[in-house]
Design a protein around this motif. Structure first.
Motif, PDB file in Angstrom:
ATOM      1  N   ALA A   1      25.328   1.889  -8.740  1.00 36.29           N
ATOM      2  CA  ALA A   1      25.622   0.911  -7.959  1.00 36.29           C
ATOM      3  C   ALA A   1      25.036   1.031  -6.490  1.00 36.29           C
ATOM      4  O   ALA A   1      24.447   0.086  -5.952  1.00 36.29           O
ATOM      5  N   THR A   2      25.067   2.275  -6.051  1.00 37.02           N
ATOM      6  CA  THR A   2      24.524   2.609  -4.666  1.00 37.02           C
ATOM      7  C   THR A   2      23.035   2.441  -4.858  1.00 37.02           C
ATOM      8  O   THR A   2      22.697   2.360  -3.514  1.00 37.02           O
ATOM      9  N   ALA A   3      22.293   2.867  -5.692  1.00 40.00           N
ATOM     10  CA  ALA A   3      21.194   2.800  -5.665  1.00 40.00           C
ATOM     11  C   ALA A   3      20.574   1.273  -5.479  1.00 40.00           C
ATOM     12  O   ALA A   3      19.645   1.057  -4.708  1.00 40.00           O
ATOM     13  N   VAL A   4      21.175   0.339  -6.348  1.00 36.11           N
ATOM     14  CA  VAL A   4      20.830  -0.900  -6.271  1.00 36.11           C
ATOM     15  C   VAL A   4      21.173  -1.362  -4.883  1.00 36.11           C
ATOM     16  O   VAL A   4      20.433  -2.188  -4.285  1.00 36.11           O
ATOM     17  N   SER A   5      22.370  -1.058  -4.058  1.00 37.55           N
ATOM     18  CA  SER A   5      22.848  -1.557  -2.909  1.00 37.55           C
ATOM     19  C   SER A   5      21.716  -1.018  -1.836  1.00 37.55           C
ATOM     20  O   SER A   5      21.409  -1.602  -0.925  1.00 37.55           O
ATOM     21  N   THR A   6      21.387   0.503  -1.878  1.00 39.77           N
ATOM     22  CA  THR A   6      20.595   0.805  -1.027  1.00 39.77           C
ATOM     23  C   THR A   6      19.111   0.114  -1.188  1.00 39.77           C
ATOM     24  O   THR A   6      18.454  -0.162  -0.162  1.00 39.77           O
ATOM     25  N   LEU A   7      18.612  -0.024  -2.270  1.00 45.77           N
ATOM     26  CA  LEU A   7      17.297  -0.693  -2.495  1.00 45.77           C
ATOM     27  C   LEU A   7      17.464  -2.246  -2.039  1.00 45.77           C
ATOM     28  O   LEU A   7      16.253  -2.626  -1.063  1.00 45.77           O
ATOM     29  N   ALA A   8      18.692  -3.127  -2.114  1.00 45.85           N
ATOM     30  CA  ALA A   8      18.706  -4.265  -1.564  1.00 45.85           C
ATOM     31  C   ALA A   8      18.583  -4.213  -0.041  1.00 45.85           C
ATOM     32  O   ALA A   8      18.150  -5.173   0.807  1.00 45.85           O
ATOM     33  N   GLY A   9      19.266  -3.256   0.652  1.00 40.23           N
ATOM     34  CA  GLY A   9      19.548  -2.879   1.942  1.00 40.23           C
ATOM     35  C   GLY A   9      18.088  -2.675   2.689  1.00 40.23           C
ATOM     36  O   GLY A   9      17.495  -3.308   3.461  1.00 40.23           O
ATOM     37  N   VAL A  10      17.163  -1.871   1.943  1.00 39.64           N
ATOM     38  CA  VAL A  10      15.998  -1.572   2.352  1.00 39.64           C
ATOM     39  C   VAL A  10      15.082  -2.530   2.293  1.00 39.64           C
ATOM     40  O   VAL A  10      14.256  -2.810   3.331  1.00 39.64           O
ATOM     41  N   VAL A  11      14.955  -3.553   1.230  1.00 37.26           N
ATOM     42  CA  VAL A  11      14.279  -4.765   1.204  1.00 37.26           C
ATOM     43  C   VAL A  11      14.562  -5.630   2.084  1.00 37.26           C
ATOM     44  O   VAL A  11      13.788  -6.256   2.847  1.00 37.26           O
ATOM     45  N   PHE A  12      16.016  -5.886   2.591  1.00 35.16           N
ATOM     46  CA  PHE A  12      16.244  -6.777   3.200  1.00 35.16           C
ATOM     47  C   PHE A  12      15.895  -6.433   4.803  1.00 35.16           C
ATOM     48  O   PHE A  12      15.215  -7.319   5.557  1.00 35.16           O
ATOM     49  N   CYS A  13      15.886  -5.149   5.307  1.00 25.72           N
ATOM     50  CA  CYS A  13      15.360  -4.491   6.623  1.00 25.72           C
ATOM     51  C   CYS A  13      13.923  -4.889   6.573  1.00 25.72           C
ATOM     52  O   CYS A  13      13.452  -5.331   7.627  1.00 25.72           O
ATOM     53  N   LYS A  14      13.101  -4.614   5.608  1.00 25.32           N
ATOM     54  CA  LYS A  14      11.635  -4.706   5.708  1.00 25.32           C
ATOM     55  C   LYS A  14      11.117  -6.077   5.754  1.00 25.32           C
ATOM     56  O   LYS A  14      10.502  -6.590   6.538  1.00 25.32           O
ATOM     57  N   VAL A  15      11.914  -6.854   5.076  1.00 27.14           N
ATOM     58  CA  VAL A  15      11.900  -8.501   5.114  1.00 27.14           C
ATOM     59  C   VAL A  15      11.888  -9.025   6.522  1.00 27.14           C
ATOM     60  O   VAL A  15      11.215  -9.676   6.960  1.00 27.14           O
ATOM     61  N   MET A  16      13.112  -8.733   7.038  1.00 28.41           N
ATOM     62  CA  MET A  16      13.568  -9.142   8.348  1.00 28.41           C
ATOM     63  C   MET A  16      12.599  -8.791   9.406  1.00 28.41           C
ATOM     64  O   MET A  16      12.306  -9.427  10.276  1.00 28.41           O
ATOM     65  N   ASP A  17      12.025  -7.382   9.197  1.00 31.92           N
ATOM     66  CA  ASP A  17      11.356  -6.844   9.975  1.00 31.92           C
ATOM     67  C   ASP A  17       9.860  -7.469  10.027  1.00 31.92           C
ATOM     68  O   ASP A  17       9.124  -7.639  11.264  1.00 31.92           O
ATOM     69  N   GLY A  18       9.262  -7.799   8.837  1.00 30.24           N
ATOM     70  CA  GLY A  18       8.153  -8.479   8.684  1.00 30.24           C
ATOM     71  C   GLY A  18       8.190  -9.951   9.272  1.00 30.24           C
ATOM     72  O   GLY A  18       7.399 -10.446   9.938  1.00 30.24           O
ATOM     73  N   LYS A  19       9.396 -10.466   9.132  1.00 30.74           N
ATOM     74  CA  LYS A  19       9.578 -12.030   9.739  1.00 30.74           C
ATOM     75  C   LYS A  19       9.568 -11.892  11.178  1.00 30.74           C
ATOM     76  O   LYS A  19       9.010 -12.735  12.012  1.00 30.74           O
ATOM     77  N   ARG A  20      10.067 -10.912  11.904  1.00 30.02           N
ATOM     78  CA  ARG A  20      10.170 -10.808  13.125  1.00 30.02           C
ATOM     79  C   ARG A  20       8.892 -10.391  13.959  1.00 30.02           C
ATOM     80  O   ARG A  20       8.539 -10.758  15.149  1.00 30.02           O
ATOM     81  N   ARG A  21       8.076  -9.613  13.070  1.00 28.85           N
ATOM     82  CA  ARG A  21       6.419  -9.245  13.677  1.00 28.85           C
ATOM     83  C   ARG A  21       5.642 -10.466  13.542  1.00 28.85           C
ATOM     84  O   ARG A  21       4.566 -10.581  14.157  1.00 28.85           O
TER      85      ARG A  21
END
Length: 230
Positions: free
Chosen positions: A209-229
């Motif tokens: 469960a925590t591996a999936v939640s961490t992966l989802a959090g990292v993907v979300f951060c990178k996607v939002m960072d890409g949109k911001r740039r």
């Protein structure tokens, strides 16, 4: 929260008075208080044990080695934090404590990391890192600019206004909340306290469960960072 808990207790008392179960409400309150104290003593022992192990690991250099081991991942997650900045060390300690399932032990490092990230943004603002901020041409202004450039690893990153969370703060918060855990010690202690036949049976599902939640959090951060740039 204070109003919420007060309201719940008031509703319980009123309900007990209306239905004539005040003695049961009183007994339940006493039993719950006793159980809360017992649980706190149990968790205090568990926390003290693992905090002691963390101190031993820190004194022996194990934490430092583990910190170096996860530095490449942290550099990828926090590219705007300059190398050697104190915030990176505190973030590493927080992540290691969370991975080991020591959520309470991770809190002090998490607070220190947020303080260091706040200082980093202040240094960036001192360098004129956001529109409308000027430090002037005085020696003090030049010094502020140099500090800000050092805080940004030699590059000029836009700072956020005072009172606004930076990208690094948001990423760290998401990473902290999702927190991959290999050994969920707090949950294991709770299960043991309440008489579970196999308290460690939660380890496998918790890792998944925590591996999936961490992966989802990292993907979300990178996607939002890409949109911001973009």
């Amino acid at each position: 929260m204070n109003y919420l808990w007060a309201g719940m207790m008031l509703v319980a008392v009123v309900y007990g008075a209306v239905h004539g179960t005040i003695p049961e409400v009183t007994q339940a309150a006493l039993d719950s208080s006793k159980e809360a104290v017992t649980l706190c003593v149990t968790m205090l022992g568990v926390l003290s044990f693992w905090m002691g192990l963390m101190q031993i690991a820190s004194a022996s250099g194990l934490i430092r080695k583990m910190t170096r081991g996860i530095q490449p991942v942290l550099r990828w997650l926090f590219p705007r934090i300059p190398g050697g900045h104190p915030a990176m060390e505190q973030i590493a300690v927080n992540c290691i404590a969370n991975i080991l399932g020591l959520g309470w032990a991770a809190t002090p490092a998490g607070l220190k990391a947020m303080e260091e990230l706040k200082k980093l943004e202040e240094e960036r603002r001192a360098a004129g890192g956001f529109p409308g901020h000027h430090t002037g041409t005085s020696p003090a202004g030049e010094r502020s600019r140099r500090l800000g450039m050092q805080a940004s690893g030699g590059r000029r990153y836009p700072a956020v206004p005072k009172g606004v969370a930076s990208d690094e703060m948001c990423v760290f918060l998401i990473l902290n909340i999702s927190s991959l855990q290999l050994i969920p010690m707090n949950v294991v202690a709770y299960r043991s306290q309440y008489g579970s036949v196999n308290p460690t049976a939660i380890v496998g599902p918790a890792i998944l469960a925590t591996a999936v939640s961490t992966l989802a959090g990292v993907v979300f951060c990178k996607v939002m960072d890409g949109k911001r740039r973009a």
